[in-house]
Write a protein that holds these residues in place. Structure first.
Motif, mmCIF file in Angstrom:
data_model
loop_
_atom_site.group_PDB
_atom_site.id
_atom_site.type_symbol
_atom_site.label_atom_id
_atom_site.label_comp_id
_atom_site.label_asym_id
_atom_site.label_seq_id
_atom_site.Cartn_x
_atom_site.Cartn_y
_atom_site.Cartn_z
ATOM 1 N N VAL A 184 11.346 10.436 8.531
ATOM 2 C CA VAL A 184 11.652 9.747 7.276
ATOM 3 C C VAL A 184 11.499 10.694 6.092
ATOM 4 O O VAL A 184 12.358 10.780 5.197
ATOM 5 N N HIS A 185 10.390 11.448 6.104
ATOM 6 C CA HIS A 185 10.123 12.365 5.002
ATOM 7 C C HIS A 185 11.208 13.433 4.892
ATOM 8 O O HIS A 185 11.716 13.739 3.798
ATOM 9 N N ASN A 186 11.591 14.007 6.006
ATOM 10 C CA ASN A 186 12.621 15.051 5.989
ATOM 11 C C ASN A 186 13.969 14.502 5.524
ATOM 12 O O ASN A 186 14.686 15.158 4.758
ATOM 13 N N LEU A 187 14.334 13.306 5.979
ATOM 14 C CA LEU A 187 15.596 12.720 5.549
ATOM 15 C C LEU A 187 15.606 12.463 4.038
ATOM 16 O O LEU A 187 16.600 12.741 3.354
ATOM 17 N N LEU A 188 14.494 11.946 3.511
ATOM 18 C CA LEU A 188 14.428 11.689 2.076
ATOM 19 C C LEU A 188 14.452 12.983 1.269
ATOM 20 O O LEU A 188 15.102 13.069 0.212
ATOM 21 N N LEU A 189 13.740 14.010 1.751
ATOM 22 C CA LEU A 189 13.770 15.298 1.063
ATOM 23 C C LEU A 189 15.182 15.881 1.038
ATOM 24 O O LEU A 189 15.641 16.415 0.016
ATOM 25 N N GLU A 190 15.881 15.795 2.151
ATOM 26 C CA GLU A 190 17.252 16.311 2.195
ATOM 27 C C GLU A 190 18.177 15.507 1.284
ATOM 28 O O GLU A 190 19.067 16.064 0.634
ATOM 29 N N LEU A 191 17.967 14.195 1.239
ATOM 30 C CA LEU A 191 18.767 13.356 0.340
ATOM 31 C C LEU A 191 18.584 13.776 -1.120
ATOM 32 O O LEU A 191 19.558 13.985 -1.852
ATOM 33 N N ALA A 248 14.440 3.292 13.622
ATOM 34 C CA ALA A 248 13.755 2.205 14.325
ATOM 35 C C ALA A 248 12.847 1.433 13.374
ATOM 36 O O ALA A 248 12.629 1.831 12.220
ATOM 37 N N GLU A 249 12.287 0.343 13.868
ATOM 38 C CA GLU A 249 11.440 -0.488 13.010
ATOM 39 C C GLU A 249 10.190 0.253 12.584
ATOM 40 O O GLU A 249 9.727 0.103 11.456
ATOM 41 N N TYR A 250 9.634 1.074 13.483
ATOM 42 C CA TYR A 250 8.456 1.879 13.182
ATOM 43 C C TYR A 250 8.831 3.350 13.372
ATOM 44 O O TYR A 250 8.566 3.947 14.419
ATOM 45 N N PRO A 251 9.460 3.968 12.377
ATOM 46 C CA PRO A 251 9.977 5.324 12.557
ATOM 47 C C PRO A 251 8.873 6.374 12.436
ATOM 48 O O PRO A 251 7.756 6.108 11.971
ATOM 49 N N ASP A 252 9.217 7.580 12.834
ATOM 50 C CA ASP A 252 8.320 8.718 12.695
ATOM 51 C C ASP A 252 8.252 9.110 11.220
ATOM 52 O O ASP A 252 9.281 9.361 10.596
ATOM 53 N N PRO A 253 7.050 9.185 10.617
ATOM 54 C CA PRO A 253 6.960 9.556 9.196
ATOM 55 C C PRO A 253 7.581 10.909 8.886
ATOM 56 O O PRO A 253 8.150 11.105 7.806
ATOM 57 N N ALA A 275 11.121 0.195 0.518
ATOM 58 C CA ALA A 275 9.744 0.389 0.071
ATOM 59 C C ALA A 275 8.867 0.918 1.200
ATOM 60 O O ALA A 275 8.012 1.795 0.988
ATOM 61 N N ALA A 276 9.074 0.412 2.417
ATOM 62 C CA ALA A 276 8.288 0.893 3.552
ATOM 63 C C ALA A 276 8.590 2.360 3.858
ATOM 64 O O ALA A 276 7.677 3.160 4.125
ATOM 65 N N LEU A 277 9.853 2.750 3.818
ATOM 66 C CA LEU A 277 10.214 4.152 4.087
ATOM 67 C C LEU A 277 9.655 5.074 3.011
ATOM 68 O O LEU A 277 9.140 6.165 3.321
ATOM 69 N N LEU A 278 9.732 4.663 1.748
ATOM 70 C CA LEU A 278 9.174 5.491 0.678
ATOM 71 C C LEU A 278 7.662 5.613 0.797
ATOM 72 O O LEU A 278 7.085 6.677 0.516
ATOM 73 N N ALA A 279 7.004 4.541 1.226
ATOM 74 C CA ALA A 279 5.551 4.601 1.410
ATOM 75 C C ALA A 279 5.183 5.568 2.524
ATOM 76 O O ALA A 279 4.174 6.304 2.428
ATOM 77 N N LEU A 280 5.961 5.601 3.604
ATOM 78 C CA LEU A 280 5.684 6.560 4.683
ATOM 79 C C LEU A 280 5.791 7.994 4.169
ATOM 80 O O LEU A 280 4.916 8.834 4.461
ATOM 81 N N ALA A 281 6.847 8.293 3.420
ATOM 82 C CA ALA A 281 7.003 9.652 2.896
ATOM 83 C C ALA A 281 5.899 9.997 1.908
ATOM 84 O O ALA A 281 5.371 11.121 1.915
ATOM 85 N N ALA A 282 5.514 9.046 1.060
ATOM 86 C CA ALA A 282 4.464 9.310 0.077
ATOM 87 C C ALA A 282 3.116 9.545 0.752
ATOM 88 O O ALA A 282 2.356 10.449 0.370
#
Length: 540
Positions: free
Chosen positions: A159-166, A151-156, A236-243
């Protein structure tokens, strides 16, 4: 009177840590077992261990005859090297004698834990059996699609879990693929390979490579398409949420001494966790995640500076299949007993190196390369052999005529019955007539086309089967000699230098009729000059 307690070891002057010194010590196996006990207990959140606890654990793992004194000495040595920390154990003190007796609680030091992790990684990499993980490609594809569809405003947390798994799946894919291709190259080079086992599973290995290459072609295209569909601002927005989510768990400033090792000059009470500190930590985490995303991008998309790693892996895997087939053929040749010249020369070199004397080396040379007398050879059958002894030098002996067949094959005559001589006079005459007829037709075509006068292609008329190939060759030479000059005219000569061709474009469409069809194209004015004819050679 007050009795001064013994100073703990951590407040004494500590030597420089040497956490890898126990690897080449005489009791290295015991030291490794002791360190494994501490590592396994720390995973269960057991930090401090007494010497008797360590000895009991070691006896339970097969060291029944292990004495407590040996364990105590091993713990002291590991503490001296910096692998362990020794803290005074005052929990069981009941008398003054117990107080003065050295009792310690041992725990892993930071240097010792880092050394054990390094050794664990080393052993894993040495024993790693690489594999081409087609499943990892599917996992990466699924998680990238999930990131794209957020979604436009996803749950951090999502996002964090998806990036970690990637990142985890990509690291596993890259490391295992590198290990597999390295092992495959050693197999192709026949280094450290069991030939019987390799021949037994060669078909499955080739099928395994083919299946991975087919999966990589399909999944790579889908992954690259998904990566390109993600806009840079969205990434950039998704990476900022995970960071930001990771930065919230960063240890506050001044808390580096939570493990008991406070940095020199640090004031534990000076720690603070402000918004500025959170922003700094988040900025560092963002840079880290941007680097990881750049690695993911270069792996599946690539660019000018960094080639696509997936393409390189696919190319290497495809090349491995014919290399494996070549290796199999080499093994089959070895099994069949076929001679390998390089192996023969290597064996001969070993024999020369092992020759005890120079005379033995000379005898080996004569036996290997045939530098011996050849007086057994005679002249043609029926000729009287020369009366020359075998010890006579070739320089002093009379010349012996040897037939060419004898030099080439070792026999005076071809084996078997002689073949009947066939009279080819009629064949030669027929061939000569055909050559003369073909030459006459070619000359007629040259006279028909090489008139030395400008002619439109549309005015050439009908061309027969001898004239049309010559015309096509001349037209092709002229067109290949382009581009035209400033006046729009193409001038060239044939490769044999006998014909000069001038081609100038004209308006209209030309049709050249042949016995096999009609050739249509833009009309040109063509001039073909036969330079072998004196009257035409002067025409420009």
């Amino acid at each position: 009177m007050k009795v001064a307690a013994p100073r703990p070891r951590e407040f004494m002057e500590q030597p420089i840590p040497r956490p890898f010194a126990h690897l080449d010590a005489p009791l290295s196996e015991l030291y490794r077992r002791v360190m494994r006990v501490f590592v396994e207990n720390k995973r269960r959140f057991v930090v401090h261990l007494r010497p008797e606890d360590v000895a009991e654990t070691l006896r339970g793992d097969g060291g029944q005859g292990l004495l407590q004194e040996a364990v105590d000495k091993a713990l002291e040595s590991l503490a001296d090297w910096g692998n362990l920390r020794a803290d005074p154990d005052t929990s069981r003190v009941t008398t003054v004698e117990d107080f003065y007796r050295a009792r310690y609680l041992y725990q892993l030091s930071r240097e010792g834990e880092a050394a054990e992790r390094a050794l664990e990684v080393y052993e894993q990499e040495i024993g790693r059996r690489g594999e081409l993980q087609a499943v990892a490609l599917e996992d990466i594809r699924v998680r990238l699609r999930a990131l794209r569809d957020l979604a436009e405003y996803p749950d951090p947390a999502v996002v964090h879990n998806l990036l970690l798994e990637l990142v985890g799946r990509l690291d596993s894919l890259a490391a295992n693929a590198s290990a597999f291709m390295s092992g495959l190259q050693r197999t192709i080079d026949l280094q450290e390979v069991d030939e019987e086992a390799f021949l037994a599973y060669k078909d499955r290995l080739i099928a395994y490579l083919e299946r991975f290459v087919s999966e990589l072609v399909v999944k790579h295209h889908d992954i690259a398409t998904t990566l390109r569909s993600l806009e840079p601002e969205r990434v950039a927005a998704l990476l900022a949420l995970a960071a930001t989510r990771e930065a919230a768990d960063t240890v506050p400033d001044g808390a580096e001494g939570l493990d008991g090792n406070v940095a020199s000059g640090a004031d534990p009470s000076a720690g603070s966790w402000t918004a500025a500190a959170v922003g700094t930590a988040a900025g560092e985490k963002v840079a880290l995640w941007e680097s990881r995303w750049s690695g993911l991008w270069s792996w599946f998309v690539g660019g000018r500076e960094r080639p696509c790693q997936a393409d390189l892996l696919r190319t290497r895997a495809r090349k491995a299949i014919p290399d494996l087939l070549a290796t199999i053929s080499v093994l089959q040749e070895r099994r069949a007993g076929r001679s390998d010249r390089s192996a023969d020369f290597r064996a001969l070199a070993r024999w020369f190196a092992q020759a005890p004397t120079d005379q033995d080396a000379h005898r080996l040379w004569r036996a290997a390369f045939g530098l011996a007398t050849a007086r057994h050879l005679t002249a043609e059958p029926g000729a009287a052999p020369a009366e020359v002894t075998a010890a006579t030098s070739w320089l002093d002996a009379p010349r012996v005529e040897v037939s060419a067949r004898l030099r080439a094959s070792g026999h005076y005559a071809k084996r078997g019955a002689p073949k009947n001589v066939r009279d080819r006079t009629a064949d030669k005459e027929l061939l000569a007539r055909e050559v003369a007829a073909e030459r006459e037709q070619t000359e007629a075509a040259r006279r028909r086309l090489a008139t030395g006068r400008p002619t439109l292609l549309s005015d050439l008329g009908k061309l027969d089967r001898q004239e049309f190939p010559l015309f096509l060759r001349l037209l092709g030479d002229a067109l290949a000699a382009g581009p035209p000059g400033p006046d729009g005219v193409i001038r060239t000569r044939t490769s044999d230098g006998t014909l000069a061709v001038t081609l100038e474009p004209r308006d209209g469409l030309a049709e050249i009729v042949t016995e096999d069809g009609v050739l249509r194209g833009p009309d040109h004015e063509i001039t073909i000059v036969d330079l072998t004819v004196p009257d035409q050679a002067v025409v420009p």
